[in-house]
Each structure stands twice: as structure tokens, then as C-alpha cells.
Motif scaffolding. Structure first.
Motif, PDB file in Angstrom:
ATOM      1  N   PRO A   3      -1.676  15.469 -22.888  1.00  9.83           N
ATOM      2  CA  PRO A   3      -1.798  14.004 -22.888  1.00  9.83           C
ATOM      3  C   PRO A   3      -1.117  13.332 -21.690  1.00  9.83           C
ATOM      4  CG  PRO A   3      -1.087  14.784 -25.050  1.00  9.83           C
ATOM      5  CD  PRO A   3      -1.114  15.976 -24.136  1.00  9.83           C
ATOM      6  N   HIS A   4      -0.057  13.956 -21.164  1.00  7.52           N
ATOM      7  CA  HIS A   4       0.616  13.399 -19.995  1.00  7.52           C
ATOM      8  C   HIS A   4      -0.295  13.461 -18.764  1.00  7.52           C
ATOM      9  CE1 HIS A   4       3.999  14.121 -22.676  1.00  7.52           C
ATOM     10  NE2 HIS A   4       4.638  13.192 -21.992  1.00  7.52           N
ATOM     11  N   ILE A   5      -1.098  14.512 -18.686  1.00  2.00           N
ATOM     12  CA  ILE A   5      -2.022  14.663 -17.560  1.00  2.00           C
ATOM     13  C   ILE A   5      -3.159  13.652 -17.687  1.00  2.00           C
ATOM     14  CG2 ILE A   5      -3.626  16.251 -16.413  1.00  2.00           C
ATOM     15  CD1 ILE A   5      -0.502  16.783 -16.138  1.00  2.00           C
ATOM     16  N   ILE A   6      -3.646  13.476 -18.890  1.00  2.00           N
ATOM     17  CA  ILE A   6      -4.714  12.490 -19.108  1.00  2.00           C
ATOM     18  C   ILE A   6      -4.198  11.098 -18.749  1.00  2.00           C
ATOM     19  CG2 ILE A   6      -6.171  11.419 -20.873  1.00  2.00           C
ATOM     20  CD1 ILE A   6      -6.146  14.289 -22.237  1.00  2.00           C
ATOM     21  N   HIS A   7      -2.951  10.798 -19.138  1.00  2.00           N
ATOM     22  CA  HIS A   7      -2.348   9.508 -18.777  1.00  2.00           C
ATOM     23  C   HIS A   7      -2.226   9.386 -17.258  1.00  2.00           C
ATOM     24  CE1 HIS A   7       0.293   6.041 -18.684  1.00  2.00           C
ATOM     25  NE2 HIS A   7       1.105   6.743 -17.916  1.00  2.00           N
ATOM     26  N   ALA A   8      -1.789  10.447 -16.592  1.00  3.63           N
ATOM     27  CA  ALA A   8      -1.631  10.421 -15.133  1.00  3.63           C
ATOM     28  C   ALA A   8      -2.974  10.169 -14.445  1.00  3.63           C
ATOM     29  CB  ALA A   8      -1.013  11.726 -14.640  1.00  3.63           C
ATOM     30  N   GLU A   9      -4.021  10.793 -14.944  1.00  4.32           N
ATOM     31  CA  GLU A   9      -5.360  10.584 -14.358  1.00  4.32           C
ATOM     32  C   GLU A   9      -5.818   9.138 -14.533  1.00  4.32           C
ATOM     33  OE1 GLU A   9      -7.107  15.109 -14.892  1.00  4.32           O
ATOM     34  OE2 GLU A   9      -7.441  13.663 -16.497  1.00  4.32           O
ATOM     35  N   MET A  10      -5.556   8.579 -15.705  1.00  3.08           N
ATOM     36  CA  MET A  10      -5.923   7.180 -15.955  1.00  3.08           C
ATOM     37  C   MET A  10      -5.107   6.243 -15.062  1.00  3.08           C
ATOM     38  SD  MET A  10      -8.426   7.216 -17.981  1.00  3.08           S
ATOM     39  CE  MET A  10      -8.520   5.461 -18.212  1.00  3.08           C
ATOM     40  N   ARG A  11      -3.826   6.548 -14.899  1.00  2.63           N
ATOM     41  CA  ARG A  11      -2.959   5.721 -14.062  1.00  2.63           C
ATOM     42  C   ARG A  11      -3.427   5.731 -12.609  1.00  2.63           C
ATOM     43  NH1 ARG A  11      -1.099   1.577 -13.471  1.00  2.63           N
ATOM     44  NH2 ARG A  11       0.878   1.628 -12.471  1.00  2.63           N
ATOM     45  N   ILE A  12      -3.876   6.893 -12.140  1.00  8.43           N
ATOM     46  CA  ILE A  12      -4.394   6.982 -10.770  1.00  8.43           C
ATOM     47  C   ILE A  12      -5.597   6.058 -10.607  1.00  8.43           C
ATOM     48  CG2 ILE A  12      -5.587   8.497  -9.125  1.00  8.43           C
ATOM     49  CD1 ILE A  12      -3.681  10.753 -10.106  1.00  8.43           C
TER      50      ILE A  12
ATOM     51  N   LEU B   8       0.823  -1.210   0.000  1.00 10.67           N
ATOM     52  CA  LEU B   8       0.000   0.000   0.000  1.00 10.67           C
ATOM     53  C   LEU B   8       0.856   1.259   0.000  1.00 10.67           C
ATOM     54  CD1 LEU B   8      -2.908  -1.159   2.333  1.00 10.67           C
ATOM     55  CD2 LEU B   8      -2.852  -1.102  -0.178  1.00 10.67           C
ATOM     56  N   SER B   9       2.046   1.192   0.593  1.00  8.81           N
ATOM     57  CA  SER B   9       2.964   2.340   0.540  1.00  8.81           C
ATOM     58  C   SER B   9       3.446   2.581  -0.886  1.00  8.81           C
ATOM     59  CB  SER B   9       4.165   2.108   1.450  1.00  8.81           C
ATOM     60  OG  SER B   9       3.774   2.090   2.791  1.00  8.81           O
ATOM     61  N   LEU B  10       3.794   1.509  -1.591  1.00  8.47           N
ATOM     62  CA  LEU B  10       4.233   1.654  -2.983  1.00  8.47           C
ATOM     63  C   LEU B  10       3.134   2.261  -3.849  1.00  8.47           C
ATOM     64  CD1 LEU B  10       6.109  -1.738  -3.508  1.00  8.47           C
ATOM     65  CD2 LEU B  10       7.140   0.546  -3.541  1.00  8.47           C
ATOM     66  N   ILE B  11       1.930   1.753  -3.682  1.00  9.57           N
ATOM     67  CA  ILE B  11       0.808   2.260  -4.479  1.00  9.57           C
ATOM     68  C   ILE B  11       0.522   3.718  -4.124  1.00  9.57           C
ATOM     69  CG2 ILE B  11      -1.666   2.022  -4.926  1.00  9.57           C
ATOM     70  CD1 ILE B  11      -1.238  -1.056  -4.580  1.00  9.57           C
ATOM     71  N   ALA B  12       0.532   4.039  -2.845  1.00 11.72           N
ATOM     72  CA  ALA B  12       0.273   5.419  -2.412  1.00 11.72           C
ATOM     73  C   ALA B  12       1.325   6.380  -2.966  1.00 11.72           C
ATOM     74  CB  ALA B  12       0.234   5.493  -0.887  1.00 11.72           C
ATOM     75  N   ASP B  13       2.578   5.955  -2.986  1.00 14.66           N
ATOM     76  CA  ASP B  13       3.629   6.812  -3.533  1.00 14.66           C
ATOM     77  C   ASP B  13       3.436   7.064  -5.022  1.00 14.66           C
ATOM     78  OD1 ASP B  13       4.882   7.238  -1.115  1.00 14.66           O
ATOM     79  OD2 ASP B  13       6.462   5.760  -1.457  1.00 14.66           O
ATOM     80  N   LYS B  14       3.026   6.041  -5.751  1.00 12.10           N
ATOM     81  CA  LYS B  14       2.777   6.225  -7.186  1.00 12.10           C
ATOM     82  C   LYS B  14       1.578   7.150  -7.419  1.00 12.10           C
ATOM     83  CE  LYS B  14       4.080   5.014 -10.471  1.00 12.10           C
ATOM     84  NZ  LYS B  14       4.860   5.776 -11.424  1.00 12.10           N
ATOM     85  N   ILE B  15       0.535   7.025  -6.625  1.00 13.02           N
ATOM     86  CA  ILE B  15      -0.629   7.919  -6.744  1.00 13.02           C
ATOM     87  C   ILE B  15      -0.195   9.352  -6.441  1.00 13.02           C
ATOM     88  CG2 ILE B  15      -2.850   8.537  -5.715  1.00 13.02           C
ATOM     89  CD1 ILE B  15      -3.379   5.486  -5.431  1.00 13.02           C
ATOM     90  N   LYS B  16       0.603   9.525  -5.405  1.00 12.83           N
ATOM     91  CA  LYS B  16       1.101  10.854  -5.039  1.00 12.83           C
ATOM     92  C   LYS B  16       1.924  11.450  -6.179  1.00 12.83           C
ATOM     93  CE  LYS B  16       4.032  13.122  -1.607  1.00 12.83           C
ATOM     94  NZ  LYS B  16       4.863  12.915  -0.426  1.00 12.83           N
ATOM     95  N   PHE B  17       2.791  10.640  -6.785  1.00 15.22           N
ATOM     96  CA  PHE B  17       3.608  11.086  -7.910  1.00 15.22           C
ATOM     97  C   PHE B  17       2.731  11.626  -9.043  1.00 15.22           C
ATOM     98  CE2 PHE B  17       5.356   9.962 -12.088  1.00 15.22           C
ATOM     99  CZ  PHE B  17       6.514  10.731 -12.095  1.00 15.22           C
ATOM    100  N   HIS B  18       1.713  10.860  -9.417  1.00 15.63           N
ATOM    101  CA  HIS B  18       0.844  11.286 -10.519  1.00 15.63           C
ATOM    102  C   HIS B  18       0.014  12.509 -10.136  1.00 15.63           C
ATOM    103  CE1 HIS B  18       1.953   8.175 -13.299  1.00 15.63           C
ATOM    104  NE2 HIS B  18       1.715   7.234 -12.396  1.00 15.63           N
ATOM    105  N   ASN B  19      -0.436  12.583  -8.893  1.00 14.98           N
ATOM    106  CA  ASN B  19      -1.175  13.767  -8.442  1.00 14.98           C
ATOM    107  C   ASN B  19      -0.309  15.019  -8.518  1.00 14.98           C
ATOM    108  OD1 ASN B  19      -3.869  13.037  -7.870  1.00 14.98           O
ATOM    109  ND2 ASN B  19      -3.221  12.015  -6.006  1.00 14.98           N
ATOM    110  N   LEU B  20       0.952  14.905  -8.155  1.00 14.34           N
ATOM    111  CA  LEU B  20       1.857  16.059  -8.246  1.00 14.34           C
ATOM    112  C   LEU B  20       2.066  16.484  -9.693  1.00 14.34           C
ATOM    113  CD1 LEU B  20       4.505  15.153  -5.531  1.00 14.34           C
ATOM    114  CD2 LEU B  20       2.798  16.980  -5.445  1.00 14.34           C
ATOM    115  N   GLN B  21       2.144  15.516 -10.601  1.00 11.85           N
ATOM    116  CA  GLN B  21       2.249  15.848 -12.030  1.00 11.85           C
ATOM    117  C   GLN B  21       1.033  16.640 -12.484  1.00 11.85           C
ATOM    118  OE1 GLN B  21       2.867  11.993 -13.941  1.00 11.85           O
ATOM    119  NE2 GLN B  21       4.847  12.777 -14.641  1.00 11.85           N
ATOM    120  N   ILE B  22      -0.128  16.194 -12.066  1.00  4.50           N
ATOM    121  CA  ILE B  22      -1.370  16.863 -12.456  1.00  4.50           C
ATOM    122  C   ILE B  22      -1.416  18.271 -11.890  1.00  4.50           C
ATOM    123  CG2 ILE B  22      -3.881  16.845 -12.143  1.00  4.50           C
ATOM    124  CD1 ILE B  22      -3.641  13.712 -12.241  1.00  4.50           C
ATOM    125  N   LEU B  23      -1.083  18.419 -10.622  1.00  8.78           N
ATOM    126  CA  LEU B  23      -1.139  19.729  -9.970  1.00  8.78           C
ATOM    127  C   LEU B  23      -0.132  20.717 -10.542  1.00  8.78           C
ATOM    128  CD1 LEU B  23      -1.620  18.624  -6.261  1.00  8.78           C
ATOM    129  CD2 LEU B  23      -3.323  19.698  -7.759  1.00  8.78           C
TER     130      LEU B  23
END
Length: 95
Positions: free
Chosen positions: A48-57, A25-40
Motif C-alpha cells: 500500500p505504501h508503493i501504491i500511495h507513492a505512485e498516486m503521489r507522483i 520546481l526543485s521542491l516538486i522534483a525532490d518529492k517526485i525523486k523521493f517517491h520514485n526511490l521508495q518505489i524502486l
């Protein structure tokens, strides 16, 4: 230049359900945090990178739900969980 490939063993071993939960769950949470920071940090929400990040989340959240179910199942059955997590890294020049 040919691609350079490497594999790194990120996680390996047998874990109690509570320790498996911490690791996975720590690994998954870190990846979600990474993509959220990209979006923000993006100014263009149609990038397209943001759309990919949203899909990955969304994918990561679905994976988190599966992991939670597996952890509960292992806990309820008194089982340990063997985790083998290998990260494959390929270096290449972007064309």
C-alpha cells in the motif's frame, strides 16, 4: 503522549518568475525523486505504501503542470510571485 506540533517556514518571499520556477520546481522534483526511490527500493509492488507513492507522483506531476502555467503567466505579464510555504510537522506514536 499528546502530539507535538511544529511549523517551519520553508519558503517565503517575492520572486521573479525564473526564481520562483527554481524554487517551486526543485521542491516538486525532490518529492517526485523521493517517491520514485521508495518505489524502486520496494520488493513488493502491491505494498500500500508503493501504491500511495505512485498516486503521489501523479499528484505532484499535476501540481508541477499548474506551477509551470502560473510561472509562464507571471512572466508574460511582467509579474512577481509571492510564495509562502509552511510545513506543519506533527509528532505522534503510531498505534
Amino acid at each position: 503522549m499528546n502530539p507535538i506540533n511544529n511549523s517551519i517556514k520553508l519558503v517565503e518571499g517575492a520572486y521573479s518568475p525564473i526564481n520562483a520556477a527554481d524554487v517551486l520546481l526543485s521542491l516538486i522534483a525532490d518529492k517526485i525523486k523521493f517517491h520514485n526511490l521508495q518505489i524502486l527500493s520496494s520488493k513488493d509492488k502491491n505494498d500500500p505504501h508503493i501504491i500511495h507513492a505512485e498516486m503521489r507522483i501523479l499528484e505532484l506531476k499535476a501540481s508541477r503542470d499548474v506551477v509551470i502555467k502560473l510561472i509562464i503567466q507571471a512572466r508574460d505579464q511582467g509579474l512577481y510571485m509571492k510564495i509562502d510555504g509552511i510545513v506543519n510537522i506533527k509528532m505522534f506514536k503510531k498505534i
